[in-house]
Write a protein that holds these residues in place. Structure first.
Motif, short mmCIF file in Angstrom:
data_model
loop_
_atom_site.label_atom_id
_atom_site.label_comp_id
_atom_site.label_asym_id
_atom_site.label_seq_id
_atom_site.Cartn_x
_atom_site.Cartn_y
_atom_site.Cartn_z
N PHE A 177 -43.67 81.16 15.82
CA PHE A 177 -43.61 79.89 14.85
C PHE A 177 -42.39 79.48 14.36
O PHE A 177 -41.43 80.18 14.10
CB PHE A 177 -44.78 80.25 14.09
N SER A 178 -42.59 77.92 13.92
CA SER A 178 -41.99 77.28 13.28
C SER A 178 -41.73 77.33 12.51
O SER A 178 -42.89 77.26 10.63
CB SER A 178 -41.89 75.57 13.29
N LEU A 179 -40.88 77.24 11.01
CA LEU A 179 -40.55 76.92 9.91
C LEU A 179 -41.06 76.06 9.26
O LEU A 179 -41.50 75.85 7.98
CB LEU A 179 -39.16 77.04 9.20
N ASN A 180 -41.91 74.44 10.27
CA ASN A 180 -41.97 74.06 9.63
C ASN A 180 -43.76 74.14 9.18
O ASN A 180 -43.79 73.01 8.40
CB ASN A 180 -42.74 72.61 11.11
N ARG A 181 -44.09 75.41 9.77
CA ARG A 181 -45.99 75.62 9.59
C ARG A 181 -45.52 76.25 7.40
O ARG A 181 -46.41 76.31 7.24
CB ARG A 181 -46.06 76.72 10.12
N VAL A 182 -44.64 76.55 7.13
CA VAL A 182 -44.23 77.35 5.80
C VAL A 182 -44.01 76.14 5.19
O VAL A 182 -44.59 75.88 4.36
CB VAL A 182 -42.92 78.58 6.29
N TRP A 183 -43.39 75.49 5.34
CA TRP A 183 -42.88 74.09 5.47
C TRP A 183 -44.19 73.17 4.33
O TRP A 183 -44.53 72.64 3.64
CB TRP A 183 -41.89 73.02 5.53
N ASP A 184 -44.97 73.15 5.75
CA ASP A 184 -46.47 72.65 4.98
C ASP A 184 -47.30 72.33 4.25
O ASP A 184 -47.90 72.52 4.03
CB ASP A 184 -47.01 72.27 6.84
N LYS A 185 -47.40 74.22 4.48
CA LYS A 185 -48.29 74.70 3.63
C LYS A 185 -47.22 74.89 1.20
O LYS A 185 -48.02 74.68 0.57
CB LYS A 185 -47.89 76.66 3.70
N MET A 186 -45.58 74.66 2.15
CA MET A 186 -45.25 74.21 -0.07
C MET A 186 -45.27 72.77 -0.05
O MET A 186 -45.05 72.01 -1.51
CB MET A 186 -43.73 74.35 0.14
N LEU A 187 -45.57 71.90 1.08
CA LEU A 187 -45.71 70.48 0.83
C LEU A 187 -46.98 70.36 0.09
O LEU A 187 -47.21 69.28 -0.52
CB LEU A 187 -45.59 69.64 2.29
N ALA A 188 -48.17 71.23 -0.05
CA ALA A 188 -49.53 70.81 0.30
C ALA A 188 -49.10 71.41 -1.61
O ALA A 188 -50.56 70.78 -1.85
CB ALA A 188 -50.67 71.99 0.64
N ARG A 189 -49.01 72.30 -1.83
CA ARG A 189 -48.56 72.33 -2.87
C ARG A 189 -47.67 72.13 -3.94
O ARG A 189 -48.05 72.27 -5.68
CB ARG A 189 -47.82 74.36 -3.18
#
Length: 222
Positions: A177-189
């Motif tokens: 998986f891409s780190l974009n999936r981690v960033w999306d979680k952080m973006l939501a917070r």
């Protein structure tokens, strides 16, 4: 964590006999340009991931003070690769650095280290204004608000350097998986922040980037 496992597909025949991190810019392999950035900060360990032509890259790194996270049989992308390397890296917030860029200006890792605020941030990423992004093709990756919180947008380019908390990695069970999936979680917070880079940056992910990076470094030397 220095990402160095990729196939370098855009480089074409240049990577037939070597991995992209060993392509030279101004007489120095890209991976050595990346490692030089770590010399100004106090790191307990440096991990480099490998996959494509792993043995060739690992031979070059044998004399360096780094640990290797070899991704076999499959390449794991940025998120999966970072998660796989956590036993070597430990649980604390860490730097990640792409190995296919050249910087002209202040050390981006030093800038991140000084600006990092874990009370407010889950990640702090270097953002390069498009006018300072040499060799960049297309729009940017992010936009920044007045408090430097990030949203997806066309204004600035992700420079490939960041400080990141790793807790969100454990929530993703896919091995690749891409780190974009981690960033999306952080973006939501609302906890993904950007730091605008004041110098110049060159993308060396495509063949033309080599000459552009050499020209950029030559201007520095004058």
């Amino acid at each position: 964590m220095i990402f160095a496992a990729g196939f370098g597909t855009r480089m074409g025949d240049l990577v037939k006999d070597r991995p992209k991190p060993l392509l030279e810019v101004a007489g120095r392999p890209l991976i050595d340009h990346a490692l030089a950035l770590t010399e100004d900060i106090n790191l307990s360990r440096i991990v480099v991931n490998t996959h494509y032509q792993a043995a060739v890259l690992e031979k070059h790194l044998a004399s360096k003070d780094v640990e290797i996270s070899r991704e076999m049989p499959d390449i794991l992308d940025t998120g999966g690769g970072l998660k796989a390397a956590l036993p070597l890296l430990g649980p604390a917030p860490l730097f990640t650095l792409n190995s296919d860029a050249v910087w002209s200006g202040p050390n981006p890792l030093s800038l991140l280290q000084r600006a990092w605020d874990p009370a407010r941030m889950d990640a702090l990423v270097i953002c390069v204004p498009l006018r300072q992004a040499v060799g960049r093709i297309g729009a940017g990756d992010f936009s920044l608000d007045d408090e430097n919180r990030i949203s997806r947008g066309p204004d600035v380019v992700y420079g490939g350097a960041q400080i990141l908390k790793t807790g969100d990695l454990s929530d993703i069970t896919d091995p690749v998986f891409s780190l974009n999936r981690v960033w999306d979680k952080m973006l939501a917070r609302g906890r993904l922040f950007g730091l605008t880079y004041p110098g110049m940056w060159c993308d060396v992910g495509h063949p033309a980037g080599i000459q552009l990076a050499e020209e950029l470094l030559a201007r520095d030397a004058v």
